[in-house]
Motif scaffolding. Structure first.
Motif, mmCIF file in Angstrom:
data_model
loop_
_atom_site.group_PDB
_atom_site.id
_atom_site.type_symbol
_atom_site.label_atom_id
_atom_site.label_comp_id
_atom_site.label_asym_id
_atom_site.label_seq_id
_atom_site.Cartn_x
_atom_site.Cartn_y
_atom_site.Cartn_z
ATOM 1 N N ILE A 243 0.843 -1.189 0.000
ATOM 2 C CA ILE A 243 0.000 0.000 0.000
ATOM 3 C C ILE A 243 0.883 1.246 0.000
ATOM 4 O O ILE A 243 1.789 1.381 0.822
ATOM 5 N N GLY A 244 0.622 2.127 -0.939
ATOM 6 C CA GLY A 244 1.265 3.433 -0.972
ATOM 7 C C GLY A 244 0.204 4.490 -1.149
ATOM 8 O O GLY A 244 -0.876 4.220 -1.696
ATOM 9 N N ASN A 245 0.461 5.701 -0.679
ATOM 10 C CA ASN A 245 -0.534 6.762 -0.777
ATOM 11 C C ASN A 245 0.154 8.064 -1.162
ATOM 12 O O ASN A 245 1.055 8.535 -0.466
ATOM 13 N N ASN A 246 -0.286 8.646 -2.256
ATOM 14 C CA ASN A 246 0.294 9.881 -2.781
ATOM 15 C C ASN A 246 -0.302 11.095 -2.057
ATOM 16 O O ASN A 246 -0.823 12.022 -2.675
ATOM 17 N N HIS A 247 -0.215 11.076 -0.726
ATOM 18 C CA HIS A 247 -0.815 12.140 0.073
ATOM 19 C C HIS A 247 0.143 13.302 0.333
ATOM 20 O O HIS A 247 -0.256 14.317 0.890
ATOM 21 N N HIS A 248 1.425 13.123 -0.021
ATOM 22 C CA HIS A 248 2.408 14.203 0.078
ATOM 23 C C HIS A 248 2.812 14.541 1.506
ATOM 24 O O HIS A 248 3.384 15.601 1.762
ATOM 25 N N VAL A 249 2.505 13.654 2.442
ATOM 26 C CA VAL A 249 2.966 13.814 3.826
ATOM 27 C C VAL A 249 3.695 12.536 4.228
ATOM 28 O O VAL A 249 3.772 11.576 3.455
ATOM 29 N N ALA A 250 4.245 12.520 5.442
ATOM 30 C CA ALA A 250 4.951 11.330 5.905
ATOM 31 C C ALA A 250 3.992 10.138 5.954
ATOM 32 O O ALA A 250 2.788 10.314 6.170
ATOM 33 N N PRO A 251 4.483 8.917 5.735
ATOM 34 C CA PRO A 251 3.612 7.746 5.677
ATOM 35 C C PRO A 251 2.774 7.537 6.937
ATOM 36 O O PRO A 251 3.204 7.850 8.050
ATOM 37 N N PHE A 252 1.568 6.996 6.737
ATOM 38 C CA PHE A 252 0.676 6.642 7.825
ATOM 39 C C PHE A 252 0.848 5.166 8.178
ATOM 40 O O PHE A 252 1.359 4.364 7.388
ATOM 41 N N GLU A 253 0.363 4.818 9.370
ATOM 42 C CA GLU A 253 0.357 3.431 9.821
ATOM 43 C C GLU A 253 -0.364 2.554 8.792
ATOM 44 O O GLU A 253 -1.450 2.888 8.317
ATOM 45 N N GLY A 254 0.272 1.454 8.412
ATOM 46 C CA GLY A 254 -0.344 0.521 7.469
ATOM 47 C C GLY A 254 0.145 0.659 6.044
ATOM 48 O O GLY A 254 -0.199 -0.169 5.193
ATOM 49 N N GLU A 255 0.940 1.700 5.753
ATOM 50 C CA GLU A 255 1.479 1.859 4.408
ATOM 51 C C GLU A 255 2.802 1.119 4.271
ATOM 52 O O GLU A 255 3.573 1.007 5.235
ATOM 53 N N ASP A 256 3.070 0.622 3.063
ATOM 54 C CA ASP A 256 4.215 -0.260 2.839
ATOM 55 C C ASP A 256 5.301 0.359 1.972
ATOM 56 O O ASP A 256 6.405 -0.178 1.894
ATOM 57 N N PHE A 257 4.991 1.433 1.269
ATOM 58 C CA PHE A 257 6.021 2.161 0.529
ATOM 59 C C PHE A 257 5.638 3.632 0.463
ATOM 60 O O PHE A 257 4.481 3.995 0.656
ATOM 61 N N GLN A 258 6.635 4.465 0.232
ATOM 62 C CA GLN A 258 6.428 5.909 0.189
ATOM 63 C C GLN A 258 6.748 6.407 -1.210
ATOM 64 O O GLN A 258 7.790 6.080 -1.774
ATOM 65 N N MET A 259 5.839 7.222 -1.768
ATOM 66 C CA MET A 259 6.084 7.731 -3.109
ATOM 67 C C MET A 259 6.293 9.241 -3.110
ATOM 68 O O MET A 259 5.854 9.948 -2.207
ATOM 69 N N PRO A 265 13.368 11.560 -3.998
ATOM 70 C CA PRO A 265 13.189 11.670 -2.548
ATOM 71 C C PRO A 265 14.024 12.797 -1.956
ATOM 72 O O PRO A 265 15.212 12.934 -2.252
ATOM 73 N N GLY A 266 13.377 13.614 -1.134
ATOM 74 C CA GLY A 266 14.059 14.732 -0.502
ATOM 75 C C GLY A 266 13.971 16.022 -1.288
ATOM 76 O O GLY A 266 14.291 17.092 -0.767
ATOM 77 N N GLN A 267 13.530 15.949 -2.545
ATOM 78 C CA GLN A 267 13.394 17.143 -3.370
ATOM 79 C C GLN A 267 11.923 17.546 -3.464
ATOM 80 O O GLN A 267 11.027 16.721 -3.292
ATOM 81 N N ASN A 268 11.673 18.815 -3.755
ATOM 82 C CA ASN A 268 10.290 19.279 -3.812
ATOM 83 C C ASN A 268 10.162 20.458 -4.782
ATOM 84 O O ASN A 268 9.601 21.500 -4.454
ATOM 85 N N THR A 269 10.650 20.269 -5.994
ATOM 86 C CA THR A 269 10.627 21.358 -6.971
ATOM 87 C C THR A 269 9.219 21.677 -7.454
ATOM 88 O O THR A 269 8.957 22.784 -7.903
ATOM 89 N N THR A 274 6.685 15.939 0.758
ATOM 90 C CA THR A 274 7.301 16.152 2.046
ATOM 91 C C THR A 274 8.807 15.924 1.933
ATOM 92 O O THR A 274 9.269 15.160 1.086
ATOM 93 N N GLY A 275 9.556 16.588 2.779
ATOM 94 C CA GLY A 275 11.000 16.377 2.798
ATOM 95 C C GLY A 275 11.396 15.198 3.664
ATOM 96 O O GLY A 275 12.567 14.831 3.707
ATOM 97 N N GLU A 276 10.406 14.611 4.346
ATOM 98 C CA GLU A 276 10.690 13.497 5.244
ATOM 99 C C GLU A 276 10.767 12.194 4.449
ATOM 100 O O GLU A 276 9.807 11.804 3.778
ATOM 101 N N ILE A 277 11.893 11.518 4.551
ATOM 102 C CA ILE A 277 12.088 10.242 3.858
ATOM 103 C C ILE A 277 12.047 9.127 4.882
ATOM 104 O O ILE A 277 12.850 9.089 5.814
ATOM 105 N N SER A 278 11.104 8.221 4.735
ATOM 106 C CA SER A 278 10.920 7.140 5.696
ATOM 107 C C SER A 278 11.876 5.988 5.401
ATOM 108 O O SER A 278 12.639 6.011 4.433
ATOM 109 N N GLN A 279 11.802 4.963 6.241
ATOM 110 C CA GLN A 279 12.590 3.753 6.036
ATOM 111 C C GLN A 279 11.862 2.745 5.136
ATOM 112 O O GLN A 279 12.377 1.652 4.885
#
Length: 448
Positions: A243-259, A265-269, A274-279
């Motif tokens: 599960i991934g969610n293009n919500h533009h904030v840090a990942p929520f509980e239950g998500e499996d990848f960050q897009m 990642p880390g850029q916001n042109t 978000t500038g926050e990069i999860s594990q």
């Protein structure tokens, strides 16, 4: 189907009361690793909006009322759609998975939904389930299939209160949001029970209900999206489904990848991310021109070189690259896209070993390029450099050997505690897409 969903939702609501922490199943963790190894996927934005040739946001941008937009499906007859051609194109480009829009913001489903007749089977003369055809062909060719599914819906009457978009569709200013969420979960149940193993669900549209437009990083919304309930439903139906969610904030509980949308990642042109990069495993998506859905006026096509550079940079940032095409309404993919993907495929066939299965290397992005790493090998990707000699910062571990990946010719190495100097026989050619130096280390090198 409705009885199954009611039973699942009751079970999940009881479970959610007692369980606050999402623990991925073993098959989910294995799927995450495989996803990171895959590195390259095809994004497909396609629906009745393609008929108007003005992108997937045309209903909102042109302020088309529901009663008028509902006329479009009668003209959607993509008789030239060929699932084998689509999947073969992706596979030949070196892509390992496909993510396709099952339902975009306009609310129209391009599969056979039983909870609504606003779909390709009931409203179009085509009357074929595109997702079924694609799922069968993906299995035949060994390509994973993900479904994009919009949280936002400009068509459904129960999508209320209205968000930031779709406010000129002529719907009554009333509705039951919980009924809408049940409708969405029912459609997700259909997608996860009728099409075989699904690689993941790619959500989009959560941001429509954000409370604070100025604070892009806010995690607060005007409605309760019941994300955990939906996520638990998905994981119950298919534990390995990511599960991934293009919500533009840090990942929520239950998500499996960050897009990350249209940025590494880390850029916001573009102002989306978000500038926050999860594990979690990471993915970045971008288009082949400037549009996601078919746009007849957008001829700003990216070159194969630019696409390869994006793929390499994504891998160096420890992320996958999801590259989008917007097929034409007849079901064909634009020849400009097909040509570029074929050229990218020539590169991946020769150099894919430096991308697939790698993680971000020990040297972060520089003006000249980036590194990837796998086991005890570091791949130095030189994307923009015109000198025989290249200096790297100090590396963890000792370099045992260095050679050009293309022809295995040796590269001279001077290594010290201050850094590494690599000297090639010749300077990289201006026509070369990517000059790759393979460093063999005495042990597995540290990775990002």
């Amino acid at each position: 189907m409705r009885l199954l969903l009611a039973t699942l939702l009751l079970s999940l609501s009881l479970t959610a009361t007692a369980q606050t922490t999402y623990t991925p199943a073993p098959e989910n963790l294995a799927a995450r690793k495989a996803f990171q190894d895959d590195k390259f996927g095809l994004f497909i934005h396609w629906g009745v909006y393609s008929l108007l040739g003005d992108g997937e946001w045309v209903m909102n941008n042109r302020q088309i009322p529901v009663k008028d937009y509902e006329k479009l499906p009668a003209f959607f007859n993509p008789i030239d759609f060929n699932a084998k051609e689509w999947v073969s194109m992706a596979k030949n480009a070196g892509m390992k998975y496909i993510t396709i829009t099952s339902k975009h913001h306009d609310g129209f489903a391009i599969y056979d939904s039983k909870v609504s007749d606003y779909d390709i089977m009931d409203r179009t003369p085509y009357k074929k389930d595109v997702l079924k055809l694609l799922a069968d062909e993906c299995r035949a060719q060994g390509i994973k299939l993900f479904f994009y599914h919009s949280h936002l819906d400009w068509h459904h009457p129960d999508y209320f209160p209205r968000g930031k978009t779709g406010n000129h569709t002529g719907r009554p200013e009333s509705g039951n949001f919980d009924n809408y969420l049940k409708y969405m979960d029912t459609q997700l149940t259909e997608l996860l029970t009728n099409y075989g193993p699904i690689g993941g669900i790619w959500f989009d549209g959560w941001w429509d209900q954000a409370k604070d437009e100025l604070n892009k990083s806010t995690r607060d919304t005007k409605v309760d999206w019941q994300l955990r309930r939906t996520y638990d439903l998905i994981h119950k139906l298919q534990p390995a489904c990511l599960i991934g969610n293009n919500h533009h904030v840090a990942p929520f509980e239950g998500e499996d990848f960050q897009m990350f949308e249209r940025d590494l990642p880390g850029q916001n042109t573009f102002g989306y991310n978000t500038g926050e990069i999860s594990q979690l495993p990471l993915e970045t998506c971008e288009t082949m021109n400037g549009a996601w859905g078919f746009n007849i006026k957008d001829t700003n096509y990216k070159s194969a070189k630019a696409l390869v550079h994006y793929l390499v940079k994504a891998a160096g940032h420890n992320a996958n690259f999801l590259l989008n095409v917007g097929p034409m309404p007849n079901g064909k993919i634009q020849p400009e896209f097909v040509k570029a993907l074929s050229e990218v495929g020539q590169w991946t066939q020769q150099n894919g070993e430096t991308i697939y299965g790698t993680r971000g290397g020990p040297v972060s992005a520089r003006n000249w390029g980036i590194t990837t790493a796998k086991d005890n090998r570091v791949f130095v990707h030189i994307l923009d450099w015109s000198d025989r000699q290249l200096t790297l910062p100090a590396l963890p571990g000792k370099i045992r050997s260095a050679k050009l990946f293309a022809d295995k010719s040796p590269v001279k190495v001077i290594q010290s505690t201050e850094g590494v100097v690599l000297t090639m026989s010749n300077a990289p050619s201006a026509n070369t897409i990517d000059t790759i130096i393979e460093l063999e280390m005495t042990s597995e090198t540290a990775k990002k």
